[in-house]
Enzyme design. Structure first.
Site, short mmCIF file in Angstrom:
data_model
loop_
_atom_site.label_atom_id
_atom_site.label_comp_id
_atom_site.label_asym_id
_atom_site.label_seq_id
_atom_site.Cartn_x
_atom_site.Cartn_y
_atom_site.Cartn_z
N GLY A 114 0.83 -1.20 0.00
CA GLY A 114 0.00 0.00 0.00
C GLY A 114 0.86 1.25 0.00
O GLY A 114 2.05 1.22 0.32
N CYS A 115 0.26 2.36 -0.36
CA CYS A 115 1.01 3.61 -0.49
C CYS A 115 1.48 4.13 0.87
O CYS A 115 2.66 4.46 1.04
CB CYS A 115 0.18 4.65 -1.22
SG CYS A 115 -1.49 4.87 -0.58
N TYR A 116 0.57 4.19 1.83
CA TYR A 116 0.98 4.67 3.15
C TYR A 116 2.01 3.74 3.79
O TYR A 116 3.01 4.21 4.35
CB TYR A 116 -0.23 4.79 4.07
CG TYR A 116 -1.15 5.95 3.80
CD1 TYR A 116 -0.72 7.28 3.90
CD2 TYR A 116 -2.49 5.74 3.49
CE1 TYR A 116 -1.59 8.34 3.69
CE2 TYR A 116 -3.37 6.80 3.28
CZ TYR A 116 -2.92 8.10 3.38
OH TYR A 116 -3.79 9.15 3.18
#
Lengths: 347, 347, 347, 347
Positions: free
Chosen positions: A150-152
Site C-alpha cells: 500500500g502507499c501509506y
C-alpha cells in the site's frame, strides 16, 4: 529479444493508468491486454486522453481465460475482494501476478479477516511475497505472486524500518501521513469533489481505523523482531499526487545523537536505486512526483526525546505502480531499474 | 455612540489586511491609522485591491507619537523585535495594545532569550496577557497589553488543553500540524513561490526548532499544572489559509473510552462562542476559512493506546487577527463576538 | 556509440531543470556541463533535489571558452539579452546552439528593436532557424543556430497555422491564452507568491503588450502568406504547468462546416509525432503535462460566425525544453522522438 | 423592527449555502425555512459544517404550501425546470420570489424553448425582472418576481454593456471566460473530481453551446439598442470561486483612445456600490472572493484594433447569491448594500 507480454486489470483507474505510462516505455515488455469492467469496449485513449498517440488498444471485459492465454505477467489494479478471485485464477494458470490490491498483503488470515472479512483464498497468503524490494528483495527473485504494498505503508516502512531493525526506537509509533487525492481513487465522490477538497486539509479514518495499519505493523514488526504498535492518521491534501509520512518514535538509547539515526538510514539504503537519504533539507513530495524514488530523512528532537523519521513518495509510483514494476523486474531477473529511472516532474 | 479609534501597524501584511477586513465592519471602531514602513505613502487599496470601495486611506510611516495621538487601540502586526519597541512606546502612552507578534507571548524572559535572543523590554512581560480568551478571559478584562497567540499554538492549545487540564493525557505530546501558506507571510521567497509549493507537502523547522514550541509548552503546562513537553512538526500545505493540528498523547487512565475524552472537550467549551466540538465528522480547515471559529474533535485509538485531538482554525482569523479583535472586545467590555460572527467561506 | 556532449546554460531555472530531466534519459547525449551564475559552485541536486540519485555534477559559472571545449551542443536558458552574447560566442566556435531565450526568434532586427531594444548581434538573425518542427522541419536539418519558440507562440501557432495556411480564417485573430505559473520563471515575486496567486485568475500584459505577440505574428504571417494581426491576452492560472490557447478567427467562407476546419488540422498534422488532433473532447492541459505532445481541436460557432481553435501544451516541454530537444534531434539527423516519447503525467 | 421571513429552496447546494452565509448576518431578515429534497430531514450543519454554531435548523422537503405560510420572501436555488414550478406556485401566493435558476431570465419564450425546451409558465416571463441592478434598478423596485442573472452573464454584461450602450464597440463580441469549479455545482462528477481538474485548464461547451449565451445577448442587445452577437467560451480553472470574463470587441471609432473606453466605464458605474472600475492593475478574481463586488477594467490594443474589457466577480456572490440579495433589497425598498458590504477574503 522477444518482449514479455503483460496484462493490466483495472486499467481505467489511476494505478492502471500509471502502469501504462511506465510500461509503454519499458524496454522488455509489451502491453498485450487491458481489462476493466466499466470501460470495456472503449479505446484506452478515450478513457485516458494522455495516451492518445502512444497506445491505441481496446479495453476488454475481465476474462481470466483469455487473459492467461495472451499475457505472461498480470498486474491487477482491481478493488480488493474482486482482485483475489482474478489473482487466484491467473496464478493457478502459472502467470506471474503482481497484485496492487490489499488482498495478499497480510500474512495472517485471521488478521486479514479482522480488517477485511474472511479471505477467499487463504491458502495463497503464504505464497505471496510482499513486494517491497528494500525489505524483501531476495524473496522477490523468482516470486510468482507478489502483493504490492500500500502507499501509506511504503512511505512509513521506508522511514521507520531501519530504525526499528537496529533497535533504535521503541516499538510503538505515531504515524501522521499526508496524501494527495489520487490516493482516494478515480471514482467521483462528495469528499473528493474539487470544490469541497481543493482548499482545505482534513484527517480521515483516524485512530487505528485505516486498513493500512495492520500492513504497517506486520512489516515493521518483522523488521524489529518484536511486535510494533502503530497509531496511524491519514490526511488528504489539496494536491493530486504524493505522500509524506512523519513517523514519531521514542529513542531506546538517550545518549544517541541525530547522526546516529541518520547513519542507520544511510547504511540501510546504501546501494538502493530508489531510496535517497537526503544530505540536507527535508523530504518534499514535489521532488518525487512521477518518479519511483523515495526521499527519506530523520531528525532528533533531543528536548522532547522524540525521533522524527520522514519519507516522501509518489503514491502512484513508488506507492503503487512503479513499485509493482520494480518487483516484476526483480522477479524476472531483469535490471531492477528497467523502465523506472525517470526523474521526477518538478515543478 | 462615538466609535473607538484604532490603528493597525504593519498594515501591508496578511494579518494587517485581515484586521482591516474585520474592523471595517466592526460596529464600535473606526480605523484611524494605517502604518507600514515599506508601503508608506500608498493608498491602502493599491496595497490590497480587495479594499477598493470600502477603505480609502493612506498608509503612513511608523511614528508612535502621531499614532498615539490619534488611536485609542493599537494592533501591531510588525515583525517580532520591531514590534516590541513600538508596543512599549504605545503602551507607555496608555494605549490599549494588542500585539500580534511573538514579542510578549512568553512569560519567562530567559525562555524568550533562548528562542529569540534578549528581550528588549522584559519588564513588560509580566503585564502582558496571553490573548487566548478560552483560557484567559478573566485576565483579559481590562487588560492594556495583550499578546495575541501564535497560529499553531492556538490550534494546539484548543485541542489539547482540556485533556491536560483534566489529567486525561500524559504531559508529553506529539503535535503534527499542517498550515496554509499565508502562515509564511507576504514576502516572496523561493519556498513560497507558487511553482515550488503548489503541488507538494513538506515539513519545516522540525524536531523542536520552531519558535511556537515554547509558547505551546507554556500554556499547556499552565493548563496541566505540570510541565508539558511538546515535539512539534509544522508543515506547509498547498492552500492559502488554515491550520489543522493533530495532537497525540497517552491516556493516563486506560479504562476510559472515547466519550470521556469528548466530554472533556464539550464541557470545556460549553458556551464558548467560537469553539465548536464536532458531533460527527472531523475538523476540516475548509469549514472555518474566513471565520473566527475553531472546530475540534478527539478520537481514541484503543488498540495503540493513543488519544488524538484535533483542531482546525483559519490561521489568519482565530489564529491571528480575529482572535486579536476578540481579545480587544473582552478587554474593552464589549460583546465578545462583535465584528466576528461571520460564517466561514465554504467552499 | 559515443554520446554527444551537451551543455545547459541557465541550469538553475525551470527550463534548465526540464532539459536535464529529459536529457538524462536521452540515449544519444551526455550531460557534460551545467552552468548558472547564481548557483555556481553548488551541486545540481542542491539546486534541484529531484535530481538526487540521477545527476551529481557541479554547477559552473558561465565561461564560454571552457564550455565550448567540452560540449558539442549547447542549450541556452539564459534570460534574453544575456543569452545573445553567450550564443554568439558559442556559435562562433562552431557549436550547435539551441537558444531558449527570445533573442533569435524574430527575423527582423527592427521588429526586435521595437519590442526588446537594439539587437546585439543582428547579423546572426538570418542564420537562426525558428525551432518549431511542425513548420520548419526542413530548415532545421543541419541547422547550427536554433531559436526555440516561446511557449505561448507554440500553442497559438499549432492551433492556428493550418487554418491560416489554407486561407480558412481571416488574418486577424484574438488569442486568449491561459498559462501555468512556471511560465513566469523561478525567481520569487509578489505576483507569483503562492498566497497571492493560488486561488485566483488574472490577465497580464494585455492589449498587445506581451512580447510573444510579434513572434506569433511573424510565424502566422509566414504561414498565411499575408500579414496576420493578433491581439493577445495571457493569463496566469493556479497550476504549475500548461498552456491552453484559444484562438478566435472569422471564417473566410461562410459555407464551410466544422468538419472542414477539423480536416485542415488532421491533414496538417498527419504523421506528426507530437501533435494529436482530438477525435472527441477538448484539449486539457492536464493531459499533456510532462509530455512533448500538443492536443489541438477546432470548433465552429456557426451562430456567431467564429472559428475557435485550441491547443494545449506543457509550457516547459513542448513550449520550451522538449521542443528544444526535438529541434536538436532533427538538426543532428537523429530520430525526432528520441528522448521525448514519454507519456504525460496524469493526474 | 420585525424581521422579514425568508425561505431558501435548494439549500443544500453552493448557492444555497452562500445565501445562508449572507442572510444569517442580514439585519432585516430571519431565515425561516430551508428546503432541499435530498437533504430533507438533516440538520443544516450536517449538510454544511461551516454553519455549526450559527444556524441550527432542519432541512425540509419542498412543500410550497407550507413554505408560503411561513416565508414572505423565497429564494429558489432549485435546478432549472424544477424551479419554474415552485416559483410559479409561490408567486401565485403573492410571495416575493427571487429565482436563481435560468427559468425566468429570458424574455422570449421561443428563445427559451430553443435552449431549454418549452417553458412551463411562459405567462410569467414578462412579469419577471432580470435582477442585474446596474442595468435594471428601477424595474426592480417593487418587483415581485426576480430572475437572478447567471454568473457568466453578470461578469460579461458588467464589462461590456457600457461600451455597447455608448456605441463604442461593434455589436459582435468574443467572450472568453474562466470560472472556478463551484460554478459546476455540488454534485460530484468525473469532470469535477479533484484529481482530474486540480492541475489543468480546459474549455467546455464552446462555440455557442453554453446556455448563458442567449442571456448575454438579450441583455447586451437591450443595452446596445441593436442585436448583439456573442461567441462565448467558458473554461474551468483549478480554483473554487471566481469568474474572469474577457470581452473582445472592435472599436466603432478608430480615433478613440484607451481613456475614452475607460471613461465610459467610470461614468456608467459612478455611484454604484458594487462595481469598482480599477484605477490601475487588472481584475483578479482573488480580490473579489466572497464579496459582492465586481472589478472591471478596459484596455485598447491599438495595434490590432481591439478593445478588451474585463470583469472579475465571485460567481457565488455577485454571480448568484449576493446579487439575489441585492435585488431583494431593492425590491423591498431597503438599503441596497444591506448584508452585502463585506470585504473580499484575500488571500
Amino acid at each position: 529479444m522477444a518482449r514479455t507480454t503483460v496484462a493490466v486489470l483495472g486499467a481505467s483507474g489511476y494505478t492502471g493508468a500509471e502502469l501504462l505510462r511506465l510500461l509503454i516505455d519499458h524496454p522488455r515488455v509489451e502491453i498485450a491486454v487491458l481489462a476493466a469492467e466499466r470501460a470495456a469496449g472503449a479505446r484506452i485513449a478515450q478513457v485516458f486522453p494522455q495516451l492518445a498517440g502512444r497506445l491505441d488498444r481496446e479495453v476488454e471485459a475481465l476474462d481470466t481465460e483469455r487473459i492467461a492465454a495472451r499475457a505472461e505477467v498480470v498486474f491487477s489494479c482491481l478493488p480488493h475482494g474482486a482482485s483475489a478471485a482474478a489473482v487466484a485464477a491467473l496464478a493457478a494458470k502459472g502467470r506471474l501476478v503482481v497484485d496492487l490490491s490489499a488482498d495478499f498483503r497480510l500474512r495472517d488470515a485471521a488478521e486479514f479477516a479482522t480488517w477485511y472479512g474472511p479471505h477467499p483464498h487463504p491458502e495463497l497468503l503464504e505464497r505471496a511475497v510482499y513486494g517491497l524490494p528494500e525489505l524483501h528483495r531476495e524473496a522477490l527473485r523468482g516470486a510468482r505472486l507478489i502483493a504490492s504494498p500500500g502507499c501509506y505503508p511504503t512511505a512509513t516502512i521506508l522511514a521507520a524500518a531501519p530504525l526499528l531493525a537496529r533497535g533504535l526506537v521503541r516499538p510503538r509509533l505515531v504515524v501522521d501521513a499526508k496524501s494527495g487525492v489520487t490516493g482516494a481513487g478515480r471514482a467521483p465522490s462528495q469528499g473528493t469533489h474539487f470544490s469541497e477538497i481543493g482548499e482545505g486539509v482534513r484527517a480521515y479514518k483516524v485512530a487505528g481505523t485505516h486498513r493500512h495499519t495492520p500492513e504497517m505493523e506486520q512489516e515493521l514488526s518483522a523488521a524489529a523482531g518484536t511486535a510494533v504498535r502503530v497509531t496511524f492518521t491519514p490526511h488528504l491534501i489539496p494536491m493530486a499526487r504524493g505522500i509524506l509520512a512523519c513517523v514519531y518514535g521514542e529513542p531506546t538509547d538517550p545518549s544517541l545523537g541525530e547522526d546516529d539515526y541518520r547513519s542507520a538510514l544511510v547504511e540501510a539504503y546504501r546501494g538502493e536505486p530508489f531510496v535517497v537519504v537526503l544530505d540536507e533539507g527535508l523530504p518534499d513530495t514535489a521532488h518525487v512526483r512521477g518518479s519511483n524514488r523515495a526521499h527519506v530523512a530523520v531528525r532528533l528532537d533531543a528536548r522532547a526525546g522524540i525521533v522524527v523519521a520522514m519519507a516522501a513518495i509518489d503514491n502512484l509510483v513508488k506507492g503503487a505502480s512503479g513499485q509493482a514494476i520494480q518487483a516484476m523486474n526483480i522477479a524476472l531477473g531483469w535490471p531492477e531499474t528497467e523502465g523506472l529511472a525517470g526523474v521526477a516532474l518538478f515543478p
